[in-house]
Design a protein around this motif. Structure first.
Motif, PDB file in Angstrom:
ATOM      1  N   LEU A 147      -1.760  -0.433 -15.050  1.00  0.00           N
ATOM      2  CA  LEU A 147      -2.735   0.622 -14.789  1.00  0.00           C
ATOM      3  C   LEU A 147      -3.082   0.667 -13.308  1.00  0.00           C
ATOM      4  O   LEU A 147      -3.297  -0.373 -12.679  1.00  0.00           O
ATOM      5  N   VAL A 148      -3.146   1.886 -12.769  1.00  0.00           N
ATOM      6  CA  VAL A 148      -3.662   2.124 -11.424  1.00  0.00           C
ATOM      7  C   VAL A 148      -4.761   3.177 -11.556  1.00  0.00           C
ATOM      8  O   VAL A 148      -4.466   4.375 -11.613  1.00  0.00           O
ATOM      9  N   PRO A 149      -6.031   2.780 -11.637  1.00  0.00           N
ATOM     10  CA  PRO A 149      -7.117   3.767 -11.708  1.00  0.00           C
ATOM     11  C   PRO A 149      -7.076   4.684 -10.485  1.00  0.00           C
ATOM     12  O   PRO A 149      -6.929   4.210  -9.349  1.00  0.00           O
ATOM     13  N   MET A 150      -7.192   5.994 -10.725  1.00  0.00           N
ATOM     14  CA  MET A 150      -7.038   6.976  -9.661  1.00  0.00           C
ATOM     15  C   MET A 150      -8.335   7.750  -9.434  1.00  0.00           C
ATOM     16  O   MET A 150      -9.212   7.808 -10.292  1.00  0.00           O
ATOM     17  N   ARG A 151      -8.438   8.362  -8.273  1.00  0.00           N
ATOM     18  CA  ARG A 151      -9.580   9.199  -7.903  1.00  0.00           C
ATOM     19  C   ARG A 151      -9.089  10.295  -6.967  1.00  0.00           C
ATOM     20  O   ARG A 151      -7.968  10.229  -6.439  1.00  0.00           O
ATOM     21  N   LYS A 152      -9.922  11.278  -6.738  1.00  0.00           N
ATOM     22  CA  LYS A 152      -9.545  12.368  -5.842  1.00  0.00           C
ATOM     23  C   LYS A 152      -9.820  11.961  -4.403  1.00  0.00           C
ATOM     24  O   LYS A 152     -10.903  11.465  -4.077  1.00  0.00           O
ATOM     25  N   TYR A 166      -3.344  -2.485  -5.047  1.00  0.00           N
ATOM     26  CA  TYR A 166      -3.485  -3.305  -6.254  1.00  0.00           C
ATOM     27  C   TYR A 166      -3.049  -2.529  -7.489  1.00  0.00           C
ATOM     28  O   TYR A 166      -3.301  -1.327  -7.611  1.00  0.00           O
ATOM     29  N   VAL A 167      -2.397  -3.243  -8.404  1.00  0.00           N
ATOM     30  CA  VAL A 167      -2.004  -2.702  -9.704  1.00  0.00           C
ATOM     31  C   VAL A 167      -2.486  -3.681 -10.770  1.00  0.00           C
ATOM     32  O   VAL A 167      -2.332  -4.899 -10.617  1.00  0.00           O
ATOM     33  N   LEU A 168      -3.079  -3.169 -11.831  1.00  0.00           N
ATOM     34  CA  LEU A 168      -3.595  -4.007 -12.913  1.00  0.00           C
ATOM     35  C   LEU A 168      -2.540  -4.130 -14.008  1.00  0.00           C
ATOM     36  O   LEU A 168      -1.900  -3.135 -14.369  1.00  0.00           O
ATOM     37  N   VAL A 169      -2.364  -5.335 -14.541  1.00  0.00           N
ATOM     38  CA  VAL A 169      -1.401  -5.551 -15.616  1.00  0.00           C
ATOM     39  C   VAL A 169      -2.047  -6.375 -16.723  1.00  0.00           C
ATOM     40  O   VAL A 169      -2.912  -7.213 -16.464  1.00  0.00           O
ATOM     41  N   THR A 205       0.841  -1.195   0.000  1.00  0.00           N
ATOM     42  CA  THR A 205       0.000   0.000   0.000  1.00  0.00           C
ATOM     43  C   THR A 205       0.880   1.250   0.000  1.00  0.00           C
ATOM     44  O   THR A 205       1.834   1.353   0.780  1.00  0.00           O
ATOM     45  N   GLY A 206       0.557   2.169  -0.872  1.00  0.00           N
ATOM     46  CA  GLY A 206       1.343   3.382  -1.015  1.00  0.00           C
ATOM     47  C   GLY A 206       2.418   3.290  -2.081  1.00  0.00           C
ATOM     48  O   GLY A 206       3.065   4.289  -2.398  1.00  0.00           O
ATOM     49  N   ARG A 207       2.594   2.095  -2.666  1.00  0.00           N
ATOM     50  CA  ARG A 207       3.610   1.905  -3.699  1.00  0.00           C
ATOM     51  C   ARG A 207       2.985   1.547  -5.049  1.00  0.00           C
ATOM     52  O   ARG A 207       3.672   1.081  -5.954  1.00  0.00           O
ATOM     53  N   GLU A 208       1.683   1.785  -5.178  1.00  0.00           N
ATOM     54  CA  GLU A 208       0.988   1.404  -6.405  1.00  0.00           C
ATOM     55  C   GLU A 208       1.557   2.105  -7.646  1.00  0.00           C
ATOM     56  O   GLU A 208       1.844   1.458  -8.659  1.00  0.00           O
ATOM     57  N   LYS A 209       1.748   3.420  -7.572  1.00  0.00           N
ATOM     58  CA  LYS A 209       2.254   4.157  -8.727  1.00  0.00           C
ATOM     59  C   LYS A 209       3.714   3.816  -9.006  1.00  0.00           C
ATOM     60  O   LYS A 209       4.138   3.799 -10.167  1.00  0.00           O
ATOM     61  N   ASN A 267     -11.856   2.017 -15.321  1.00  0.00           N
ATOM     62  CA  ASN A 267     -10.995   3.195 -15.424  1.00  0.00           C
ATOM     63  C   ASN A 267     -11.787   4.422 -15.858  1.00  0.00           C
ATOM     64  O   ASN A 267     -11.535   5.532 -15.382  1.00  0.00           O
ATOM     65  N   ALA A 268     -12.756   4.227 -16.759  1.00  0.00           N
ATOM     66  CA  ALA A 268     -13.585   5.347 -17.219  1.00  0.00           C
ATOM     67  C   ALA A 268     -14.419   5.910 -16.063  1.00  0.00           C
ATOM     68  O   ALA A 268     -14.563   7.134 -15.920  1.00  0.00           O
TER      69      ALA A 268
END
Length: 219
Positions: free
Chosen positions: A77-82, A104-107, A59-63, A147-148
């Motif tokens: 891909l790491v879907p992001m939000r505010k 989680y990270v999507l590949v 956690t915290g290392r997704e990007k 993601n959308a």
């Protein structure tokens, strides 16, 4: 009488030469990732649709993981939000961007165990969801939809949600790597927004996951 031998000839395996064992394992992982990325790219060029998988990461290392994979040519891909707004002395400071689902990270990669095993050599990666032999597959269509929705702001922390859940309530996850799976609320949100902790029955065990309240549907 049995004589004991006190001396040995030769050198221990994996100690010869300047390389450390971990360094050699990392090179093997990098080689598999390079090969897997190339195969996946050729697959796309020829009109194929390689499946997506979810990596469990620190956690915290997704990007950081996403950036490492991208540098290796692996589609990730790491879907992001505010995130939550901060309120200080009457001022509102807009929330920073954060992953929709922490940890989680999507590949996207051709579904061969040796290629997926190469992902485990990437720093901060814990494992492949479901394991390398029988990983949980995700469709390109579902990942695009998820993601959308994230980019549209549907999962932003401050977005109000007309859903009230209590600890122990059964819920349905509506998108993302755990889409269409049943879960049980562990820690609810009392504000009608933000995150909740749910427990998902997965591969014979319970997996705790923190997700946006907006990602859930009450059963």
């Amino acid at each position: 009488m049995i004589m004991q031998r006190r001396t040995f000839t030769g050198s221990p395996i994996a100690l010869q030469g300047p390389d450390r064992f971990a360094d050699r394992m990392r090179r093997i992982s990098d080689g598999l990732l390079d090969e897997g990325a190339l195969v996946t790219t050729n697959w796309r060029i020829n009109g194929g649709r390689a499946p997506w998988f979810a990596l469990r990461v620190w956690t915290g290392r997704e990007k950081a993981v996403e950036n490492s994979l991208t540098a290796m040519g692996v589609q990730s891909l790491v879907p992001m939000r505010k995130g939550p707004d901060l309120r200080r002395r009457g001022r509102v400071i807009e929330g920073q961007m954060m992953p929709v689902i922490h940890g989680y990270v999507l590949v996207q990669m051709v579904a061969l165990a040796e290629y997926l095993a190469g992902l485990l050599g990437v720093e901060h990666v814990i494992d492949v969801l479901g394991g390398c032999e029988r990983p949980m597959r995700l469709s390109d269509k579902e990942i695009s939809r998820f993601n959308a929705l994230a980019r549209n702001g549907d999962y932003d922390w401050e977005r109000p949600v007309a859903l009230v859940v209590r600890a122990g309530d059964p819920v349905w996850i509506t998108a993302g790597p755990f889409c269409d799976r049943k879960a049980v609320v562990v820690t609810p949100s009392k504000k009608g927004r933000g995150d909740v902790v749910v427990s998902i029955d997965f591969m014979g065990g319970q997996v705790p996951v923190t997700v946006p309240l907006a990602l859930l549907k009450k059963l």
